[in-house]
Design an enzyme around this catalytic site. Structure first.
Site, mmCIF file in Angstrom:
data_model
loop_
_atom_site.group_PDB
_atom_site.id
_atom_site.type_symbol
_atom_site.label_atom_id
_atom_site.label_comp_id
_atom_site.label_asym_id
_atom_site.label_seq_id
_atom_site.Cartn_x
_atom_site.Cartn_y
_atom_site.Cartn_z
ATOM 1 C CG ASP A 140 -2.026 0.943 1.203
ATOM 2 O OD1 ASP A 140 -2.365 1.369 0.100
ATOM 3 O OD2 ASP A 140 -2.578 1.290 2.267
ATOM 4 C CB CYS A 195 -21.866 -9.751 -3.664
ATOM 5 S SG CYS A 195 -20.288 -9.039 -3.172
ATOM 6 C CB CYS A 198 -25.368 -9.734 -0.129
ATOM 7 S SG CYS A 198 -24.818 -8.897 1.361
ATOM 8 C CB CYS A 201 -21.176 -3.402 2.021
ATOM 9 S SG CYS A 201 -21.459 -3.901 0.312
ATOM 10 C CB CYS A 205 -22.186 3.227 3.126
ATOM 11 S SG CYS A 205 -21.275 4.761 2.884
ATOM 12 C CB CYS A 221 -15.296 7.492 1.971
ATOM 13 S SG CYS A 221 -14.699 6.115 2.942
ATOM 14 C CB CYS A 253 -15.544 4.531 8.358
ATOM 15 S SG CYS A 253 -17.213 3.857 8.122
ATOM 16 C CB CYS A 256 -18.873 -0.648 3.744
ATOM 17 S SG CYS A 256 -17.191 -0.057 3.551
ATOM 18 C CB CYS A 260 -18.822 -8.082 4.468
ATOM 19 S SG CYS A 260 -18.642 -9.296 3.161
HETATM 20 S S1 SF4 Z 1 -21.731 -7.065 2.372
HETATM 21 FE FE1 SF4 Z 1 -20.119 -8.400 1.488
HETATM 22 S S2 SF4 Z 1 -21.250 -10.033 0.441
HETATM 23 FE FE2 SF4 Z 1 -22.713 -8.374 0.849
HETATM 24 S S3 SF4 Z 1 -22.677 -7.148 -1.041
HETATM 25 FE FE3 SF4 Z 1 -21.219 -6.234 0.375
HETATM 26 S S4 SF4 Z 1 -19.243 -7.139 -0.165
HETATM 27 FE FE4 SF4 Z 1 -20.842 -8.439 -1.062
HETATM 28 S S1 SF4 Z 2 -15.717 3.246 4.934
HETATM 29 FE FE1 SF4 Z 2 -17.444 2.317 3.828
HETATM 30 S S2 SF4 Z 2 -19.221 2.634 5.168
HETATM 31 FE FE2 SF4 Z 2 -17.627 4.004 5.867
HETATM 32 S S3 SF4 Z 2 -18.104 5.949 4.824
HETATM 33 FE FE3 SF4 Z 2 -16.570 4.840 3.581
HETATM 34 S S4 SF4 Z 2 -17.737 3.704 2.077
HETATM 35 FE FE4 SF4 Z 2 -19.152 4.307 3.708
#
Ligand code: SF4
Ligand code: SF4
Length: 319
Positions: A140, A195, A198, A201, A205, A221, A253, A256, A260
């Protein structure tokens, strides 16, 4: 096939790398053949995000796109990208007065921890191949499309929340990368997105920064706003804030990521990544507002909290 320069085959070299990866505590590793990503779907998405202003003020993301798309510009003669998953597991940290810190930030700086281990694998590769300077290590810290390579290395798929999701090791993993001129046996098998229907996430947010599957507007974000956004742009009173009033993110944060269901496959995080957890739990508003810059530098040296700095953390608390 004996073509690694010494009397070792690609398969033997890869078996040795996998063994070291496991011994060093990585949750998984995979290797991908180097190909230019220019013209790929990954490049298309990346360029689109930049054009739509989704990088916020992270200007560095707009630079070196050519290197980002072509590992041979980072290492001459690059043949393989090896990706390692370093689990950081655990829960987000909540202080006794409701300040929240992202899971990945409650221990040592992951860049150094991971690189130290990857350099040991580099020594093994170079010794095995009888050649020096045939590897570079990244965590990273340079223009590398880590998640794209992880998918190409067969480690998992990109979820709608943009995390790499590993069926073997879940959601909470740092990605470490070795780019090398050594050739390895590639499977070229990639996992499809799993996914399904689903949307947890996206629903989690509350700021709608994750506004569509795979689409994050960093400028909205909280991970960007609490860490990367320049201090002068940090709102004192953020009326757009929709976090619960009893708890507040002051670094990163996890909403999201935590939403999951693939988290059930997370591996226990490395000890180094949670070494400050107990101490941080007691770092409430009074603590942050009373420590000096000197104390901050001393207490949080070699940790992710140095990146935003004390003034930014204080401003995040006052948002
Ligand atoms: S929470 Fe996880 S499984 Fe569900 S849509 Fe988001 S990334 Fe995919
Ligand atoms: S980390 Fe994920 S849930 Fe949090 S503000 Fe950013 S996109 Fe949204």
């Amino acid at each position: 096939m004996k073509d690694t320069g010494k009397n070792i085959s690609q398969e033997e070299l890869w078996a040795g790398i996998q063994k070291m990866s496991e011994d060093l505590g990585f949750a998984d590793c995979g290797c991908a053949r180097v190909v230019p990503l220019s013209g790929s779907r990954e490049e298309g998405r990346y360029l689109e995000a930049g054009q739509m202003g989704h990088f916020g003020k992270m200007e560095y993301l707009k630079r070196n796109v050519d290197k980002r798309m072509d590992p041979t510009l980072l290492l001459e003669g690059a043949k393989s990208v090896i990706v390692f998953l370093a689990p950081f597991g655990g829960e987000s940290l909540v202080t006794d007065d409701g300040l929240k810190i992202s899971t990945y930030a409650v221990g040592e700086d992951y860049h150094k921890v991971i690189k130290d281990k990857l350099y040991r694998i580099v020594s093994f590769i170079e010794e095995s191949c009888g050649q020096k300077k045939i590897c570079r290590v990244f965590t990273d810290s340079a223009p590398v499309m880590e998640r794209s390579w992880a998918v190409r290395a067969g480690l998992g798929f990109i979820g709608k929340n943009n995390f790499l999701i590993s069926p073997k090791a879940g959601v909470k993993n740092f990605l470490g990368v070795i780019i090398t001129a050594a050739e390895l046996p590639y499977s070229d098998k990639t996992a499809e997105n799993a996914c399904g229907q689903c949307t947890r996430c996206l629903d989690a947010c509350t700021r709608k920064a994750l506004y569509a599957p795979f689409r994050i507007d960093a400028s909205k974000c909280l991970s960007y706003k609490t860490i990367e956004e320049p201090l002068d742009d940090t709102e004192e009173a953020d009326n757009g804030r929709t976090e619960t009033f009893s708890q507040k993110w002051i670094f990163g944060c996890d909403d999201c990521a935590d939403a999951c269901p693939w988290n059930r496959f997370n591996k226990p995080g490395w000890r180094e990544f949670s070494s400050n957890r107990e101490f941080l739990r007691s770092c409430n508003r009074e603590f942050w507002n009373s420590i000096s810059e000197e104390q901050f530098q001393d207490l949080f040296k070699d940790t992710p909290l140095l990146r935003p700095g004390l003034a930014k953390i204080r401003k995040n608390i006052s948002r």
